[in-house]
Structure formats: C-alpha cells, structure tokens
Design a protein around this motif. Structure first.
Motif, PDB file in Angstrom:
ATOM      1  N   TYR A  10       0.842  -1.190   0.000  1.00  7.20           N
ATOM      2  CA  TYR A  10       0.000   0.000   0.000  1.00  7.20           C
ATOM      3  C   TYR A  10       0.879   1.243   0.000  1.00  7.20           C
ATOM      4  CZ  TYR A  10       0.888   0.158   5.074  1.00  7.20           C
ATOM      5  OH  TYR A  10       1.484   0.201   6.321  1.00  7.20           O
ATOM      6  N   VAL A  14      -2.473   5.547   2.505  1.00  8.40           N
ATOM      7  CA  VAL A  14      -3.561   4.571   2.490  1.00  8.40           C
ATOM      8  C   VAL A  14      -3.593   3.882   3.857  1.00  8.40           C
ATOM      9  CG1 VAL A  14      -4.493   2.502   1.388  1.00  8.40           C
ATOM     10  CG2 VAL A  14      -3.268   4.215   0.020  1.00  8.40           C
ATOM     11  N   PRO A  16      -5.015   0.616   5.344  1.00  8.65           N
ATOM     12  CA  PRO A  16      -5.693  -0.650   5.063  1.00  8.65           C
ATOM     13  C   PRO A  16      -6.125  -1.414   6.308  1.00  8.65           C
ATOM     14  CG  PRO A  16      -3.333  -0.964   4.888  1.00  8.65           C
ATOM     15  CD  PRO A  16      -3.542   0.493   5.247  1.00  8.65           C
ATOM     16  N   PHE A  55      -2.565  -1.496  -3.045  1.00  5.57           N
ATOM     17  CA  PHE A  55      -3.345  -0.262  -3.085  1.00  5.57           C
ATOM     18  C   PHE A  55      -2.440   0.806  -3.682  1.00  5.57           C
ATOM     19  CE2 PHE A  55      -5.601  -2.365   0.507  1.00  5.57           C
ATOM     20  CZ  PHE A  55      -6.851  -2.409  -0.088  1.00  5.57           C
TER      21      PHE A  55
END
Length: 227
Positions: A10, A14, A16, A55
C-alpha cells in the motif's frame, strides 16, 4: 502468493487496517501481510511478483493489470500555523498565486498548470518538503491523507477546492485472479461473507432444506348399513 500468506502493498497515506481486520475474520487460515511502499514503487513490485496485490495511487500503467478505482482524496495545502491561509476554512488555487509552491520528486498529484510560483528547490521527498514548509520557505499541496501522515504541531492544512485529486485503487496481475484475490476484492467492495464471489463450490455455505411434512391420511369413516 507465498506459502502461507497473502502479501498486500500500500502507498503512503492509504490506511488498510479496516480491510485487514475483516480479512483476519474471514480468512483465518491465510495471514495478510501488509507492506508499505513509496507510491512509485508499488506497481513495479507487483509486476515483479513481490506482492500479490497493491493499493496504488492512480493513474498507473494498466498493462496486464486489473485495477479497481476505490475513492478520491481531498487535496490540501500545507502551511505554517501563522500563515494567512490558516485563517480561512478553504482556498482556491488562485489564492496561492503569489506563494512559493514545492514540487517534491515523489509528487502524486497530476498537474496541467501548477499553482503559485516554483520554489527554489525540488525536495527529494514529501517528508523533505514538509520540513521546508515548516521553515517558512514555501507551501505544499498534497492529498489530505499525506498531510495527516506528516502531521506537525507547527503546521496546518486547508482544503483546496479546485485542485486535482489523487485517487486510490486496488491493483493485481490479470493472471493472478485467485480465490484469495476474489476474497480481497469482496472485502474492499463491502460484500457480505456469504457472497458467492471468490468462493469455490466447496466453500459455499450450504443451506439445509426444511424437513418435509408428511401428512398422514385420515381414516375413512365406515358407515353401517341399516337392515
């Protein structure tokens, strides 16, 4: 996917954790390994097989990739707390016309015309640019998630209403759409655990048929014949 784990990269900013928590509840037999990478390195790492999914910050080169756009991020301008911008709730790009604006080498926003005036240097990273903003040498525009990531008590940020936005997406190799990948897609999209996507027939929850009711025939009433 390496033996016994699913690797998910990621980009900075971001978060997660929510999805990782759902994964831990639904896919207990396969741990989810989170790997933070610079935004520019997530797709190359994915293509090299270093992770199973990522991501990423869009746009990216989609060749041989599946990409699901997820959400847009608000763009903000980071300034010292005593800066004039700090006195308002939000600004437009025109309000920054006279500001020295830093453009770090890891810039994640796509500009057609950059606002303000070019700062005296291009910092190596967003973190370096934040340090320069704190020194009073200029301002910095970036996604709100990155402003939060690099939060400092001597800095603040304000929304820029007409700036381009960064978008986050989930990417994986076209040739690697496995059952576990489908499970992650379902989690990110908010599917319920009983969704049929990403589950093999053996994994599908079986519904028990309600027991059938067998009706017993009523005894026939026998009538006596009168003699």
């Amino acid at each position: 996917m390496t033996k016994g784990e699913f690797r998910l990269a990621y980009a900075p900013g971001v978060t997660p954790g929510k999805w990782a928590g759902v994964w831990a509840e639904r896919v207990r037999e396969v741990p989810l390994r989170l790997i933070q990478m610079p935004a520019a390195e997530t797709v190359p790492l994915l293509r090299d097989g270093g992770v199973d999914a990522a991501f990423v910050r869009l746009p990216v080169d989609r060749e041989a990739l599946h990409v699901i756009p997820l959400y847009l991020e608000t763009t903000v301008v980071v300034v010292p707390r005593d800066h004039a911008v700090a006195a308002v709730e939000e600004v437009e790009l025109a309000d920054l016309a006279d500001e020295d604006v830093f453009e770090p080498l890891d810039e994640v926003l796509a500009w057609v015309d950059r606002p303000g005036q070019p700062a005296f240097t291009r910092p190596e990273s967003t973190a370096d640019a934040i340090e320069l903003v704190a020194s009073g040498a200029g301002v910095l525009l970036l996604p709100q998630s990155l402003a939060r990531l690099h939060h400092r008590k001597d800095l603040t940020y304000r929304t820029v209403t007409d700036a381009p936005q960064s978008q986050i997406g989930l990417a994986w190799l076209e040739a690697a759409t496995t059952d576990l990948m489908e499970e992650l897609i379902g989690i990110v999209r908010g599917r319920t655990p009983n969704s049929s996507r990403g589950r093999t027939p053996q994994q599908q929850p079986t519904r028990k048929k309600p027991p059938q009711k067998h009706s017993t025939p009523k005894p026939r009433r026998r009538t006596r014949r009168r003699t």
